[in-house]
Design a protein around this motif. Structure first.
Motif: not given
Length: 401
Positions: A16-21, A194-196, A216-220, A295-304
């Motif tokens: 997930g994005g948190l682990a990546k950050v 940080v965004v590449p 691209i994202g966690r399948l939740v 199509p996320s319902a909730f995001e903190g940033f949306g890194l992907t």
């Protein structure tokens, strides 16, 4: 400076994005000359999914020195029973686990590493150090989601840790207000992820035999909701025979993975929609795409999402998702749909049938991500760290980066 990065969640297989950050933050700060240690909690033994510099010290609180502590089944059962009635009280069970089993390990790491500052990746980690261990080391509390949730969904026992923090960091300006309203003197820094800034760019202007929609994202199911993309594409597949969908990501719940696979088969789209699993080469996946649907319902940033925009892919998200509607300006650098399958399909159709629109929005999306380039974000973090360790800046400092 000695930095302790504390994240009370899984890291070993977390994509997930948190682990990546967390990993990216550690690597960058190590390269900038800081001494860096990472703390996390995982039943599994091993290194994080994302690469970490060999010079970064890794501490798994559940497998530290001669201790091997798994999250007890009785607490897992208790948490799931309570979750049916209250998300807030269910989250508090995680704090019970930390208080009963992990304080000794955390205290040992503090004395062994002796950090100048702690960067906490969630209020629960701040609670561990500021409330449970009562450390006087300054703590910056990061917030990776909607900050209003802290006061309604997070356990109330974590709120005092927020108040005791040297500073709070939020990802987008809209997330600063709920904290500022409750803690007017809190130092708040708005620092995005940080965004590449990719040298390569998605090839949108040329004619192709096959076009790709990328997710691209966690399948939740209740958060990322890739099933909505499947449903929306099924309404368009016959009209757009040269388009396929690639869904990249991992989900911890096998039942949802099975649901996605079953839905694809039921729609007769097994040769058009593909569940691709995880990848370490996000750039290559994005570069081969023509449209990014998120199509996320909730995001903190949306890194992907941000990474796709930086690659020059035209993005499509839901208007009701707060972080998504901050990154995407409807009609300027992407499209925002209403939160329904029909609306999502309608917006997808607009993009799929109009190459010029895809090119225009893709270029604007790429340009809009330049403010999240590494040099800007890391300079902002260096300034905040210096302020918190050396006491610079006023009590009511509020900075946007």
């Amino acid at each position: 400076m000695k930095l302790l990065l504390a994240n009370l969640s899984d890291m070993v297989d977390d994509t997930g994005g948190l682990a990546k950050v967390h990993c990216s933050f550690a690597n960058e700060m190590k390269q900038r000359g800081h001494d860096v240690a990472m703390v996390f909690c995982d039943d599994k033994i091993g290194k994080p999914f994302f690469p970490v510099d060999d010079g970064v010290e890794l501490y798994n609180l559940q497998h530290y020195e001669d201790m091997d502590i798994l999250f007890p089944k009785c607490l897992k059962v208790k948490r799931e029973i309570i979750r049916a009635f209250s998300t807030q009280r269910a989250r508090a069970v995680n704090n019970e686990f930390v208080e009963e089993y992990l304080l000794k390990s955390a205290n040992s790491i503090l004395h062994k590493f002796r950090p100048d500052i702690i960067i906490s990746f969630q209020p629960a980690a701040s609670k561990l150090f500021l409330c449970d261990l009562e450390t006087k080391i300054p703590v910056i509390t990061m917030n990776h989601g909607t900050t209003e949730d802290i006061f309604h969904i997070y356990p109330q026992a974590e709120i005092p840790a927020l108040r005791k923090s040297a500073a709070c960091q939020v990802l987008l300006p809209i997330f600063a207000e709920p904290i500022k309203k409750r803690f007017p003197k809190m130092k708040i820094a708005v620092i995005g992820n940080v965004v590449p800034q990719y040298e390569e760019e998605a090839e949108l202007a040329c004619a192709k035999e096959q076009y790709k929609i990328i997710f691209i994202g966690r399948l939740v199911k209740k958060i990322k909701r890739p099933h909505l993309l499947i449903e929306a594409f099924s309404k368009l597949a016959d009209a757009f025979p040269h388009w396929i969908v690639e869904i990249w990501g991992y989900g911890s719940k096998k039942s949802y993975q099975w649901f996605l696979e079953t839905t694809i088969r039921r729609k007769g789209l097994s040769e058009r929609i593909f569940l691709k699993g995880t990848t370490h080469d996000v750039a290559s996946v994005l570069q081969k795409g023509d449209l990014f649907v998120f199509p996320s319902a909730f995001e903190g940033f949306g890194l992907t999402l941000a990474e796709a925009m930086s690659m020059g892919l035209p993005p499509l998200g839901c208007k009701s998702c707060v972080a998504v509607n901050e990154l995407i300006q409807d009609g300027v650098n992407g499209l925002l749909a209403e939160d329904s399958v029909d609306s999502l399909a309608q917006s997808m159709r607009m993009l799929m049938e109009n190459q010029d629109l895809r090119v225009r929005l893709g270029k604007a999306a790429r340009a809009s991500m330049r403010k999240y380039r590494a040099s800007v974000i890391w300079a902002a973090w260096e300034e905040l760290l210096d302020e918190c360790v050396n006491g610079k800046g006023g009590d009511n400092a509020h900075r946007d980066f």
